[in-house]
Motif scaffolding. Structure first.
Motif, PDB file in Angstrom:
ATOM      1  N   ASP A 197       0.868  -1.265  -0.046  1.00 22.22           N
ATOM      2  CA  ASP A 197      -0.079   0.066   0.043  1.00 22.22           C
ATOM      3  C   ASP A 197       0.836   1.364   0.024  1.00 22.22           C
ATOM      4  O   ASP A 197       2.075   1.326   0.374  1.00 22.22           O
ATOM      5  N   THR A 198       0.356   2.474  -0.560  1.00 21.04           N
ATOM      6  CA  THR A 198       0.939   3.596  -0.413  1.00 21.04           C
ATOM      7  C   THR A 198       0.915   3.918   0.927  1.00 21.04           C
ATOM      8  O   THR A 198       0.322   3.603   1.793  1.00 21.04           O
ATOM      9  N   ILE A 199       1.976   5.001   1.528  1.00 23.68           N
ATOM     10  CA  ILE A 199       2.147   5.482   2.581  1.00 23.68           C
ATOM     11  C   ILE A 199       0.992   6.423   3.057  1.00 23.68           C
ATOM     12  O   ILE A 199       0.626   7.175   2.082  1.00 23.68           O
ATOM     13  N   LYS A 200       0.746   6.492   4.110  1.00 26.14           N
ATOM     14  CA  LYS A 200      -0.341   7.229   4.835  1.00 26.14           C
ATOM     15  C   LYS A 200      -0.020   8.305   5.747  1.00 26.14           C
ATOM     16  O   LYS A 200       1.202   7.962   6.315  1.00 26.14           O
ATOM     17  N   LEU A 201      -0.478   9.383   5.945  1.00 23.22           N
ATOM     18  CA  LEU A 201      -0.385  10.433   6.682  1.00 23.22           C
ATOM     19  C   LEU A 201      -0.211   9.692   8.204  1.00 23.22           C
ATOM     20  O   LEU A 201      -1.255   8.962   8.359  1.00 23.22           O
ATOM     21  N   GLY A 202       0.501   9.963   8.834  1.00 21.72           N
ATOM     22  CA  GLY A 202       0.774   9.338  10.365  1.00 21.72           C
ATOM     23  C   GLY A 202       1.720   8.148  10.176  1.00 21.72           C
ATOM     24  O   GLY A 202       2.072   7.860  11.606  1.00 21.72           O
ATOM     25  N   ASP A 203       2.055   7.659   9.211  1.00 25.34           N
ATOM     26  CA  ASP A 203       2.723   6.373   9.374  1.00 25.34           C
ATOM     27  C   ASP A 203       4.212   6.827   9.549  1.00 25.34           C
ATOM     28  O   ASP A 203       4.547   7.984   9.064  1.00 25.34           O
ATOM     29  N   GLN A 204       5.005   6.036  10.084  1.00 18.16           N
ATOM     30  CA  GLN A 204       6.717   6.519  10.656  1.00 18.16           C
ATOM     31  C   GLN A 204       7.203   6.095   9.286  1.00 18.16           C
ATOM     32  O   GLN A 204       7.097   4.850   9.021  1.00 18.16           O
ATOM     33  N   VAL A 205       7.783   6.805   8.662  1.00 14.72           N
ATOM     34  CA  VAL A 205       8.741   6.370   7.493  1.00 14.72           C
ATOM     35  C   VAL A 205      10.422   6.845   7.574  1.00 14.72           C
ATOM     36  O   VAL A 205      10.394   7.637   8.405  1.00 14.72           O
ATOM     37  N   ILE A 260       7.254  11.710  10.211  1.00 12.74           N
ATOM     38  CA  ILE A 260       5.965  11.307  10.143  1.00 12.74           C
ATOM     39  C   ILE A 260       5.238  12.192   9.087  1.00 12.74           C
ATOM     40  O   ILE A 260       5.038  13.279   9.638  1.00 12.74           O
ATOM     41  N   PRO A 261       4.959  11.491   8.035  1.00  8.32           N
ATOM     42  CA  PRO A 261       4.164  12.564   6.908  1.00  8.32           C
ATOM     43  C   PRO A 261       3.041  13.021   7.643  1.00  8.32           C
ATOM     44  O   PRO A 261       2.186  12.386   8.293  1.00  8.32           O
ATOM     45  N   GLY A 262       2.838  14.339   7.465  1.00  6.98           N
ATOM     46  CA  GLY A 262       1.457  14.984   8.154  1.00  6.98           C
ATOM     47  C   GLY A 262       1.861  15.544   9.379  1.00  6.98           C
ATOM     48  O   GLY A 262       0.923  16.320   9.928  1.00  6.98           O
ATOM     49  N   SER A 303       8.658  17.988   8.268  1.00  4.66           N
ATOM     50  CA  SER A 303       9.429  18.203   6.911  1.00  4.66           C
ATOM     51  C   SER A 303       8.863  19.304   6.185  1.00  4.66           C
ATOM     52  O   SER A 303       7.734  19.820   6.454  1.00  4.66           O
ATOM     53  N   ILE A 304       9.474  19.705   4.955  1.00  3.70           N
ATOM     54  CA  ILE A 304       8.656  20.488   4.033  1.00  3.70           C
ATOM     55  C   ILE A 304       7.604  19.652   3.401  1.00  3.70           C
ATOM     56  O   ILE A 304       7.475  18.361   3.294  1.00  3.70           O
ATOM     57  N   ALA A 305       6.550  20.649   3.156  1.00  4.77           N
ATOM     58  CA  ALA A 305       5.389  20.146   2.818  1.00  4.77           C
ATOM     59  C   ALA A 305       5.392  19.135   1.518  1.00  4.77           C
ATOM     60  O   ALA A 305       4.516  18.113   1.414  1.00  4.77           O
ATOM     61  N   GLY A 306       6.117  19.698   0.506  1.00  8.17           N
ATOM     62  CA  GLY A 306       6.494  18.722  -0.604  1.00  8.17           C
ATOM     63  C   GLY A 306       6.925  17.427  -0.495  1.00  8.17           C
ATOM     64  O   GLY A 306       6.377  16.490  -1.232  1.00  8.17           O
TER      65      GLY A 306
END
Length: 180
Positions: A67-75, A114-116, A120-123
């Motif tokens: 699955d694609t990565i979701k906001l809140g996942d730790q990457v 963690i996206p979201g 990190s930068i928004a992009g």
């Protein structure tokens, strides 16, 4: 008395506005950035369309699974970042950052975020949501999704600069949603 106070506020407002005029034509710099971005896309990725926010992303074929990565996942990612420059229609870039020897084939500690979460930068946070564990992508991030008018805090990225990032997703720890 009210007229005197109103006059003083008006004059102090004008003095403040004049003091804030730093002589930089921000609109001109933004137009130049957008023209450079268009030149880059037209020459390197003709016909590419950005997302609604203005991000361009190019996933490598055959990389990643699941699955694609979701906001809140730790990457955990490896990446390299370049500043885009276009001079007389000639594209150039300057490497400004890379983690863990990404370009040299070394693998040390990946960058974790963690996206979201806004760390990190928004992009990058948006771009990572189009990726899967194990995938590689190129992100072309305009200044509105990077450091904007202010530039980076460390001075490595000036105002209104487009970034090009090569990103490899090393590991994803999915967000755990509690059962109700």
């Amino acid at each position: 008395m009210k007229k005197i106070l109103a006059g003083l506020f008006f004059i102090s407002g004008i003095v403040f506005m004049l003091a804030c005029d730093d002589g930089i034509d921000y609109e001109k710099l933004r137009r130049e950035e957008l023209a450079n971005l268009k030149t880059y896309i037209d020459q390197v990725h003709p016909g590419a369309e950005p997302t609604a926010s203005g991000l361009y992303y190019f996933n490598e074929e055959g990389t990643g699974e699941g699955d694609t990565i979701k906001l809140g996942d730790q990457v955990q990612i490896y990446y390299a970042t370049w500043l885009l420059y276009v001079v007389d229609e000639e594209i150039d870039s300057i490497l400004i950052d890379q983690t863990s020897g990404y370009l040299d084939g070394h693998r040390y500690e990946p960058y974790r975020f963690i996206p979201g979460a806004g760390n990190s930068i928004a992009g990058l946070e948006e771009g990572i949501t189009y990726m899967q564990p194990g995938s590689r992508s190129k992100l072309v991030i305009n200044s509105e999704l990077a450091y904007g008018q202010r530039g980076s805090n460390d001075g490595s990225v000036g105002m209104f600069k487009t970034l090009i990032m090569e990103v490899e997703v090393y590991k994803v720890i999915p967000i755990e949603i509690p059962e109700e």
